[in-house]
Design a protein around this motif. Structure first.
Motif, short mmCIF file in Angstrom:
data_model
loop_
_atom_site.label_atom_id
_atom_site.label_comp_id
_atom_site.label_asym_id
_atom_site.label_seq_id
_atom_site.Cartn_x
_atom_site.Cartn_y
_atom_site.Cartn_z
N ASN A 20 0.80 -1.22 0.00
CA ASN A 20 0.00 0.00 0.00
C ASN A 20 0.84 1.29 0.00
N PHE A 23 0.15 4.41 2.66
CA PHE A 23 0.79 4.49 3.97
C PHE A 23 1.95 5.49 3.92
N PHE A 77 6.02 0.04 11.35
CA PHE A 77 4.73 0.33 10.74
C PHE A 77 3.71 0.71 11.82
N GLN A 81 1.95 4.32 12.11
CA GLN A 81 0.50 4.36 11.94
C GLN A 81 -0.20 4.98 13.15
N ILE A 110 2.44 -8.11 6.67
CA ILE A 110 2.04 -6.71 6.69
C ILE A 110 0.62 -6.48 6.18
N GLU A 114 -2.01 -4.14 7.98
CA GLU A 114 -2.60 -2.99 7.28
C GLU A 114 -4.12 -3.05 7.35
N ASN A 115 -4.67 -4.25 7.15
CA ASN A 115 -6.13 -4.42 7.19
C ASN A 115 -6.70 -4.10 8.57
N LYS A 118 -6.81 -0.36 8.61
CA LYS A 118 -7.74 0.19 7.61
C LYS A 118 -9.20 -0.11 7.94
#
Length: 197
Positions: A20, A23, A77, A81, A110, A114-115, A118
């Motif tokens: 993604n 990010f 990450f 985030q 990852i 990420e999900n 998100k």
């Protein structure tokens, strides 16, 4: 056989390149505003982002990386985030790794992380949580992630990231992995097991 091998490598390269990019753009925007308000923190985040980009560009091309390197990428990450959101996020990352030098394909976990941000953190006003566990056992490596979400915001269609993950697992761990996901109320749990070959 050679043609099939080239096809597999090309597919893997394509899947790895679909990490993604939003990010990175969001993080840069966050850094821009931090430079004036907290320059020391901004410098710290620039180093973390630099480490992540280096890992994605160089290590992402390699077939395997160490668990230590992968964990460091995940932790960077998470920190970048959480800095983006102006709300409290409860994150619990448990590791149980006997051999940090154990090799895994880069950027495999990852997508699930990420999900969780998100579809979980972004959809919730407060009380967002993400529980992560990465453990090494006799049979292999197990990565599980649980997060809460706003059920009214839940998308019924699976994202491209999850499909890419499943494709990579089929290519890298044919008949040597288990991936499960389930929803219970407003909690989502995904578990990925990589079985030692």
């Amino acid at each position: 056989k050679e043609l099939k091998s080239k096809k597999v490598k090309a597919e893997l390269a394509l899947l790895k390149n679909q990490i993604n990019p939003h990010f990175f753009f969001n993080t840069l925007n966050n850094l821009y505003s931090l430079i004036k308000s907290d320059p020391d923190k901004a410098q710290e985040y620039v180093l973390k982002l630099s480490d992540m980009m280096r890992f994605t560009i160089y290590k992402g091309k390699e077939e395997m990386v160490t668990l230590d390197e992968e964990i460091s990428y995940l932790r960077n990450f998470i920190e970048l985030q959480t800095a983006r959101y102006h709300k409290k996020i409860a994150i619990d990352f448990q590791e149980s790794i006997e051999t940090p030098g154990t090799k895994v394909p880069p950027l495999l976990f990852i997508i699930l992380l990420e999900n969780a941000f998100k579809h979980g953190v972004e959809s919730l006003i407060d009380n967002a949580f993400i529980n992560i566990e990465l453990k090494e056992c006799e049979t292999g490596i197990v990565f599980s992630i649980m997060n809460n979400f706003d059920s009214e915001e839940l998308s019924k269609t699976p994202g491209i990231g999850l499909e890419n993950l499943k494709d990579r697992l089929q290519l890298l761990y044919p008949n040597a992995h288990n991936f499960t996901s389930k929803t219970d109320g407003n909690t989502y749990l995904a578990t990925l097991e990589l079985i030692k070959k």
